[in-house]
Design a protein around this motif. Structure first.
Motif, PDB file in Angstrom:
ATOM      1  N   GLU A 184     -40.566  28.134 -92.244  1.00 49.16           N
ATOM      2  CA  GLU A 184     -41.566  28.167 -92.668  1.00 49.16           C
ATOM      3  C   GLU A 184     -41.619  27.197 -94.014  1.00 49.16           C
ATOM      4  OE1 GLU A 184     -44.088  31.575 -93.507  1.00 49.16           O
ATOM      5  OE2 GLU A 184     -43.080  33.101 -91.458  1.00 49.16           O
ATOM      6  N   TYR A 201     -33.147  46.434 -87.732  1.00 48.15           N
ATOM      7  CA  TYR A 201     -32.569  46.393 -88.414  1.00 48.15           C
ATOM      8  C   TYR A 201     -31.803  48.560 -89.533  1.00 48.15           C
ATOM      9  CZ  TYR A 201     -33.712  42.131 -90.216  1.00 48.15           C
ATOM     10  OH  TYR A 201     -34.029  40.634 -89.887  1.00 48.15           O
ATOM     11  N   HIS A 223     -35.940  50.826 -83.952  1.00 51.67           N
ATOM     12  CA  HIS A 223     -37.077  50.063 -84.242  1.00 51.67           C
ATOM     13  C   HIS A 223     -36.284  48.285 -83.490  1.00 51.67           C
ATOM     14  CE1 HIS A 223     -39.154  47.039 -87.353  1.00 51.67           C
ATOM     15  NE2 HIS A 223     -40.120  46.723 -86.153  1.00 51.67           N
ATOM     16  N   VAL A 230     -35.707  44.806 -83.400  1.00 52.13           N
ATOM     17  CA  VAL A 230     -36.942  43.592 -83.936  1.00 52.13           C
ATOM     18  C   VAL A 230     -36.451  42.098 -82.730  1.00 52.13           C
ATOM     19  CG1 VAL A 230     -36.373  41.935 -85.724  1.00 52.13           C
ATOM     20  CG2 VAL A 230     -36.801  44.230 -86.124  1.00 52.13           C
ATOM     21  N   HIS A 259     -46.083  28.468 -89.052  1.00 52.92           N
ATOM     22  CA  HIS A 259     -47.437  28.772 -89.150  1.00 52.92           C
ATOM     23  C   HIS A 259     -48.318  27.281 -88.939  1.00 52.92           C
ATOM     24  CE1 HIS A 259     -45.893  32.487 -88.393  1.00 52.92           C
ATOM     25  NE2 HIS A 259     -45.607  33.225 -89.799  1.00 52.92           N
ATOM     26  N   GLY A 281     -44.881  31.879 -83.855  1.00 56.45           N
ATOM     27  CA  GLY A 281     -45.218  33.599 -83.544  1.00 56.45           C
ATOM     28  C   GLY A 281     -45.650  34.115 -84.486  1.00 56.45           C
ATOM     29  N   ALA A 282     -46.050  35.055 -84.586  1.00 51.86           N
ATOM     30  CA  ALA A 282     -46.946  36.048 -85.514  1.00 51.86           C
ATOM     31  C   ALA A 282     -46.274  36.412 -86.582  1.00 51.86           C
ATOM     32  CB  ALA A 282     -47.792  37.142 -84.819  1.00 51.86           C
ATOM     33  N   ASN A 283     -46.521  36.926 -87.644  1.00 51.82           N
ATOM     34  CA  ASN A 283     -45.955  37.458 -88.675  1.00 51.82           C
ATOM     35  C   ASN A 283     -45.344  38.806 -87.514  1.00 51.82           C
ATOM     36  OD1 ASN A 283     -48.812  37.023 -90.552  1.00 51.82           O
ATOM     37  ND2 ASN A 283     -46.574  35.780 -90.585  1.00 51.82           N
ATOM     38  N   GLY A 284     -43.278  38.474 -88.275  1.00 52.84           N
ATOM     39  CA  GLY A 284     -42.918  40.230 -87.624  1.00 52.84           C
ATOM     40  C   GLY A 284     -42.379  39.774 -86.158  1.00 52.84           C
ATOM     41  N   SER A 285     -43.072  39.416 -85.465  1.00 57.70           N
ATOM     42  CA  SER A 285     -42.460  38.886 -84.278  1.00 57.70           C
ATOM     43  C   SER A 285     -40.960  38.747 -84.268  1.00 57.70           C
ATOM     44  CB  SER A 285     -43.581  37.070 -84.094  1.00 57.70           C
ATOM     45  OG  SER A 285     -42.866  36.321 -83.949  1.00 57.70           O
ATOM     46  N   GLY A 286     -40.299  38.224 -85.348  1.00 56.06           N
ATOM     47  CA  GLY A 286     -38.539  37.922 -85.083  1.00 56.06           C
ATOM     48  C   GLY A 286     -38.038  36.831 -85.301  1.00 56.06           C
ATOM     49  N   LYS A 287     -38.683  35.733 -85.423  1.00 50.34           N
ATOM     50  CA  LYS A 287     -38.135  34.692 -86.072  1.00 50.34           C
ATOM     51  C   LYS A 287     -36.843  34.136 -87.062  1.00 50.34           C
ATOM     52  CE  LYS A 287     -42.743  33.260 -87.476  1.00 50.34           C
ATOM     53  NZ  LYS A 287     -42.626  34.383 -87.195  1.00 50.34           N
ATOM     54  N   SER A 288     -37.382  35.272 -88.229  1.00 50.37           N
ATOM     55  CA  SER A 288     -36.188  34.807 -89.560  1.00 50.37           C
ATOM     56  C   SER A 288     -35.658  35.332 -89.175  1.00 50.37           C
ATOM     57  CB  SER A 288     -36.983  35.889 -90.019  1.00 50.37           C
ATOM     58  OG  SER A 288     -38.098  34.556 -90.700  1.00 50.37           O
ATOM     59  N   THR A 289     -35.034  36.740 -88.511  1.00 50.49           N
ATOM     60  CA  THR A 289     -33.859  37.660 -87.386  1.00 50.49           C
ATOM     61  C   THR A 289     -32.934  37.194 -87.033  1.00 50.49           C
ATOM     62  OG1 THR A 289     -35.621  39.344 -88.274  1.00 50.49           O
ATOM     63  CG2 THR A 289     -33.263  40.234 -86.854  1.00 50.49           C
ATOM     64  N   GLN A 312     -37.655  29.985 -96.271  1.00 51.57           N
ATOM     65  CA  GLN A 312     -39.178  29.981 -96.959  1.00 51.57           C
ATOM     66  C   GLN A 312     -38.996  29.749 -98.115  1.00 51.57           C
ATOM     67  OE1 GLN A 312     -41.446  33.142 -95.246  1.00 51.57           O
ATOM     68  NE2 GLN A 312     -43.204  32.518 -96.119  1.00 51.57           N
TER      69      GLN A 312
HETATM   70  N1  LIG Z   1     -33.803  42.997 -94.458  1.00 51.87           N
HETATM   71  C1  LIG Z   1     -34.964  44.360 -93.748  1.00 51.87           C
HETATM   72  N2  LIG Z   1     -35.135  45.448 -93.453  1.00 51.87           N
HETATM   73  C2  LIG Z   1     -35.742  46.145 -92.188  1.00 51.87           C
HETATM   74  N3  LIG Z   1     -36.274  45.541 -91.385  1.00 51.87           N
HETATM   75  C3  LIG Z   1     -37.040  43.999 -91.715  1.00 51.87           C
HETATM   76  C4  LIG Z   1     -35.949  43.157 -92.627  1.00 51.87           C
HETATM   77  N4  LIG Z   1     -35.767  41.941 -92.557  1.00 51.87           N
HETATM   78  C5  LIG Z   1     -37.296  42.025 -91.732  1.00 51.87           C
HETATM   79  N5  LIG Z   1     -38.023  42.942 -91.241  1.00 51.87           N
HETATM   80  C6  LIG Z   1     -38.359  43.539 -89.667  1.00 51.87           C
HETATM   81  O1  LIG Z   1     -38.088  43.281 -89.154  1.00 51.87           O
HETATM   82  C7  LIG Z   1     -39.911  42.488 -88.571  1.00 51.87           C
HETATM   83  C8  LIG Z   1     -39.762  41.086 -88.582  1.00 51.87           C
HETATM   84  O2  LIG Z   1     -39.172  40.301 -89.224  1.00 51.87           O
HETATM   85  P1  LIG Z   1     -39.015  39.107 -88.866  1.00 51.87           P
HETATM   86  O3  LIG Z   1     -38.668  38.103 -90.842  1.00 51.87           O
HETATM   87  O4  LIG Z   1     -37.841  38.280 -88.173  1.00 51.87           O
HETATM   88  O5  LIG Z   1     -40.020  38.012 -88.798  1.00 51.87           O
HETATM   89  P2  LIG Z   1     -40.939  37.108 -88.702  1.00 51.87           P
HETATM   90  O6  LIG Z   1     -41.629  36.346 -87.239  1.00 51.87           O
HETATM   91  O7  LIG Z   1     -39.997  35.495 -89.157  1.00 51.87           O
HETATM   92  O8  LIG Z   1     -42.096  36.865 -89.643  1.00 51.87           O
HETATM   93  P3  LIG Z   1     -42.734  35.736 -90.692  1.00 51.87           P
HETATM   94  O9  LIG Z   1     -43.554  34.902 -90.008  1.00 51.87           O
HETATM   95  O10 LIG Z   1     -43.969  36.535 -91.393  1.00 51.87           O
HETATM   96  O11 LIG Z   1     -42.266  35.226 -91.439  1.00 51.87           O
HETATM   97  C9  LIG Z   1     -40.491  42.900 -88.847  1.00 51.87           C
HETATM   98  O12 LIG Z   1     -40.981  43.856 -88.862  1.00 51.87           O
HETATM   99  C10 LIG Z   1     -40.100  43.567 -90.401  1.00 51.87           C
HETATM  100  O13 LIG Z   1     -40.601  44.239 -91.706  1.00 51.87           O
END
Ligand SMILES: Nc1ncnc2c1ncn2[C@@H]1O[C@H](COP(=O)(O)OP(=O)(O)OP(=O)(O)O)[C@@H](O)[C@H]1O
Length: 276
Positions: free
Chosen positions: A165, A15, A19, A21, A197, A39-47, A87
Motif C-alpha cells: 500500500e 499467526y 485462525h 490467514v 486499494h 483484496g479487502a482489509n485482512g485478506s492476507g496480502k501483507s502476511t 505501508q
Molecule cells: N502480527 C499479527 N498477529 C496476529 N494477527 C495478525 C498479525 N498481522 C496480521 N494479522 C491478522 O491476519 C489477517 C490478515 O492480515 P494482513 O495484514 O495480512 O491483511 P491485508 O490483506 O494485508 O490487509 P490490509 O489491506 O488491511 O493491509 C488479519 O485478520 C489480521 O488481523
C-alpha cells in the motif's frame, strides 16, 4: 512470458492456532512484471509478502527463488532478493540519519564500507533525495519518508521490490511522483509487486492483477479481465474503475464499437476517438 523469479506453492500460514490467514496460496512472479495484489482489509496480502521474503515461515507450502527451493540454509538469499517497502514508513525507518538508515541494509548484507557508501549515495541519488543525507528521517515529511523507505530497499538491490500500500499516506502530488518512480523502475525491468486499494491506479498500471479473498486467490488475470468479472468484484468488494465504466457506457450508447478494447489510461482513451 518472462522467466519465473519466485514461486509460492500452496502456502498456509496462521499467526495463532485456529485462525488461518493464508489458505493455500500458489503464485508465480515473473521477471520484470508489474503485478498488483488486490483484496479487502485482512485478506492476507501483507502476511503473504512477509512469507515470501522470509520474515515469516509458512506452516505449510514451498517457496522457490529462481527454481531453487528455499530452506533454512538459503533463507538469507530470499531476504536479500525480495525487498518490502512497508505501508507506514515510520514502521520501517529505524536510524537517526538518512545516511545510516539507507546504509543499514547493505551493512547487514555484509558489504564493505566503500560499497555501503556507494550504495547509499546511488540510491539517494536515484530517489532524488541526496540533499537529505544528514537529516533525521523521523522529522521528514510523509513524501520524503516514503522516498527514504524506497531508497532503503533499492540500496539492497533486490530482484523483486514489493510495495505494501505505497500511496496510503501520500498527497496527490507525492502519489504522482511515486508513480513516476515506478515508471523508471519498470523501464529498468525491475520486478514490482504492489498491494493497493487504489483501483484506478491498479487498472492503469498493472500487467497482471491477483485478487486475494480470505487467504485465497480468487482471480489472476490481466486488469480488464479482472475488472469485468462481476463475481470477483462482488466477492472481493471491488469496484470497476471509472474509465472502464465510461468505456462500457460509450459502447452501450453505440458511441464506441462494442468490440473496442477499453482504455486503461487517458492517452488510450483519447486514441479510441481517433478511430471514429
Ligand atoms: N502480527 C499479527 N498477529 C496476529 N494477527 C495478525 C498479525 N498481522 C496480521 N494479522 C491478522 O491476519 C489477517 C490478515 O492480515 P494482513 O495484514 O495480512 O491483511 P491485508 O490483506 O494485508 O490487509 P490490509 O489491506 O488491511 O493491509 C488479519 O485478520 C489480521 O488481523
Amino acid at each position: 512470458m518472462s522467466e519465473v523469479v519466485l514461486k509460492a506453492e500452496n502456502l498456509h500460514y496462521s499467526y495463532s492456532k485456529g485462525h488461518k490467514v493464508l489458505k493455500g496460496i500458489t503464485l508465480e512472479i515473473h521477471e520484470g512484471e508489474k503485478l498488483i495484489i488486490l483484496g479487502a482489509n485482512g485478506s492476507g496480502k501483507s502476511t503473504f509478502f512477509l512469507n515470501i521474503n522470509g520474515v515469516l515461515k509458512a506452516d505449510e507450502g514451498k517457496i522457490y527463488y529462481k527454481n531453487k527451493l528455499i530452506n533454512k540454509s538459503n533463507l538469507k538469499e530470499l531476504k536479500r532478493h525480495v525487498g518490502i517497502v512497508f505501508q507506514d514508513a515510520d514502521n520501517q525507518i529505524i536510524a537517526s540519519t538518512v545516511r545510516a538508515e539507507v546504509g543499514f541494509g547493505p551493512i547487514n548484507l555484509g558489504f564493505n564500507r566503500q560499497e555501503v557508501i556507494k550504495r547509499v549515495n546511488d540510491s539517494l541519488n536515484y530517489m532524488g533525495i541526496s540533499h537529505l543525507i544528514d537529516r533525521p528521517p523521523h522529522y521528514l515529511s510523509g513524501g520524503e519518508k516514503k522516498k527514504v523507505s524506497i531508497a532503503d530497499i533499492i540500496a539492497m538491490e533486490p530482484e523483486i521490490i514489493i510495495f505494501d500500500e505505497p500511496t496510503a499516506f501520500l498527497d496527490p502530488q507525492n502519489k504522482y511522483i511515486f508513480e513516476e518512480h515506478l515508471k523508471k523502475m519498470s523501464f529498468e525491468n525491475r520486478t514490482l509487486v504492489i498491494s493497493t486499494h487504489d483501483l484506478e491506479f491498479a487498472f492503469r498500471w498493472a500487467d497482471r492483477i491477483v485478487v486475494f479473498y480470505d487467504g485465497m486467490i480468487i482471480a489472476d488475470a490481466d486488469p480488464i479481465s479482472v475488472f469485468t468479472d462481476k463475481e470477483v468484484l462482488d466477492k472481493a468488494n471491488l469496484k470497476k474503475p471509472i474509465l472502464l465504466e465510461i468505456c462500457e457506457i460509450l459502447k452501450t450508447k453505440l458511441i464506441l464499437d462494442t468490440k473496442t478494447k477499453p482504455a486503461r489510461n487517458i492517452d488510450e482513451f483519447k486514441h479510441l476517438f481517433d478511430l471514429i
